[in-house]
Design an enzyme around this catalytic site. Structure first.
Site, PDB file in Angstrom:
ATOM      1  N   CYS A   1       0.836  -1.199   0.000  1.00  0.00           N
ATOM      2  CA  CYS A   1       0.000   0.000   0.000  1.00  0.00           C
ATOM      3  C   CYS A   1       0.875   1.254   0.000  1.00  0.00           C
ATOM      4  O   CYS A   1       1.763   1.405  -0.819  1.00  0.00           O
ATOM      5  CB  CYS A   1      -0.973  -0.067   1.178  1.00  0.00           C
ATOM      6  SG  CYS A   1      -2.443   0.960   0.995  1.00  0.00           S
ATOM      7  N   HIS A   2       0.659   2.161   0.952  1.00  0.00           N
ATOM      8  CA  HIS A   2       1.395   3.430   0.996  1.00  0.00           C
ATOM      9  C   HIS A   2       2.846   3.272   1.424  1.00  0.00           C
ATOM     10  O   HIS A   2       3.598   4.246   1.413  1.00  0.00           O
ATOM     11  CB  HIS A   2       0.699   4.413   1.943  1.00  0.00           C
ATOM     12  CG  HIS A   2      -0.565   4.985   1.388  1.00  0.00           C
ATOM     13  ND1 HIS A   2      -0.650   6.253   0.887  1.00  0.00           N
ATOM     14  CD2 HIS A   2      -1.803   4.455   1.249  1.00  0.00           C
ATOM     15  CE1 HIS A   2      -1.881   6.502   0.474  1.00  0.00           C
ATOM     16  NE2 HIS A   2      -2.599   5.409   0.683  1.00  0.00           N
ATOM     17  N   GLY A   3       3.273   2.071   1.788  1.00  0.00           N
ATOM     18  CA  GLY A   3       4.673   1.855   2.147  1.00  0.00           C
ATOM     19  C   GLY A   3       5.625   2.281   1.042  1.00  0.00           C
ATOM     20  O   GLY A   3       6.769   2.658   1.305  1.00  0.00           O
TER      21      GLY A   3
END
Length: 192
Positions: free
Chosen positions: A120-122
Site C-alpha cells: 500500500c502506501h509503504g
C-alpha cells in the site's frame, strides 16, 4: 539464531498491513522489531471501502483501530543487525518519508540487497529514499503515481517480486505477499 525484521510505524499506520506481519513472521523464526520516530504507542487506523453505503465511496474511509507500540526509535536502529525491512501502509508513510534516519535505514536494505516488503502506501518511504528507480512493483492503485514519479514501473497485480523487493497492493493480498517475503527472507539468511 533469531533473525530480525524491521517494521517502521507512525501515527495512522494501517493495522491490517502492520499487525499481520507482526504475528506472521515469528511463525517462521523472524523477530519483528517495531520502530517509530520515538519509542511509544501509535494510533492505528483501518482503511476500507465501506460496503452497502447509500452513497458509494470511491476511496477508502479511515477509522480508528488498534494501537501499535514501537519499542525503538529510528535514530537508534542499526540496520546491519536486520535481515529484512517491512514497509506497511496507512497514512503513516506520508510523514515518515521525511524522516532522514528512516530514509538512511531504507537505503541500507536496498543497497545491501536484503529483502524489502512494501504494501500500500509503504511505497512512499522507498520512493522518498530513492530506491525504486527502474524497479517493477505494485501498490494500491491510488499510489501508482508514487511509483512512476520516482522512476519505477507500476503494475496492478496482487504481488510483484523484483530482486530483493516484494510488493503488494493492500492487506487483501497479505497471504501471497507474506509467503513471498518469507521465501526471500529464508533465502537471504540461509547458509551459503
Amino acid at each position: 539464531m533469531t533473525w530480525k525484521v524491521l517494521l517502521p510505524v507512525g501515527e495512522a499506520t494501517e493495522v491490517m498491513d502492520t499487525l499481520y506481519p507482526i504475528f506472521r513472521l515469528p511463525e517462521d523464526g523472524f523477530e519483528v522489531v517495531v520502530a517509530g520516530p520515538e519509542p511509544r504507542l501509535y494510533h492505528g487506523v483501518m482503511h476500507e471501502i465501506p460496503p452497502n453505503e447509500n452513497i458509494p465511496w470511491d476511496i477508502t474511509r479511515e477509522q480508528p483501530a488498534y494501537h501499535v507500540r514501537a519499542t525503538e526509535a529510528f535514530r537508534d536502529i542499526r540496520p546491519e543487525e536486520y535481515a529484512g525491512l517491512f514497509l506497511s501502509g496507512g497514512r503513516a508513510p506520508e510523514y515518515l518519508r521525511y524522516d532522514q534516519d528512516l530514509l538512511d535505514i531504507t537505503r541500507h536494505f536496498f543497497e545491501a540487497g536484503k529483502p524489502v516488503a512494501s504494501v500500500c502506501h509503504g511505497v512512499e518511504i522507498a520512493a522518498a529514499a530513492g530506491c525504486i528507480q527502474g524497479r517493477t512493483m505494485t501498490t494500491v492503485a491510488k499510489c501508482a503515481l508514487d511509483v512512476t514519479q520516482f522512476g519505477g514501473i507500476y503494475v496492478d497485480q496482487p504481488v510483484v517480486t523484483d530482486g530483493n523487493l516484494v510488493s503488494a497492493r493492500t492487506w487483501h493480498d497479505n497471504t501471497p505477499f507474506l509467503k513471498e517475503f518469507v521465501r526471500l527472507l529464508k533465502a537471504s539468511v540461509a547458509p551459503k
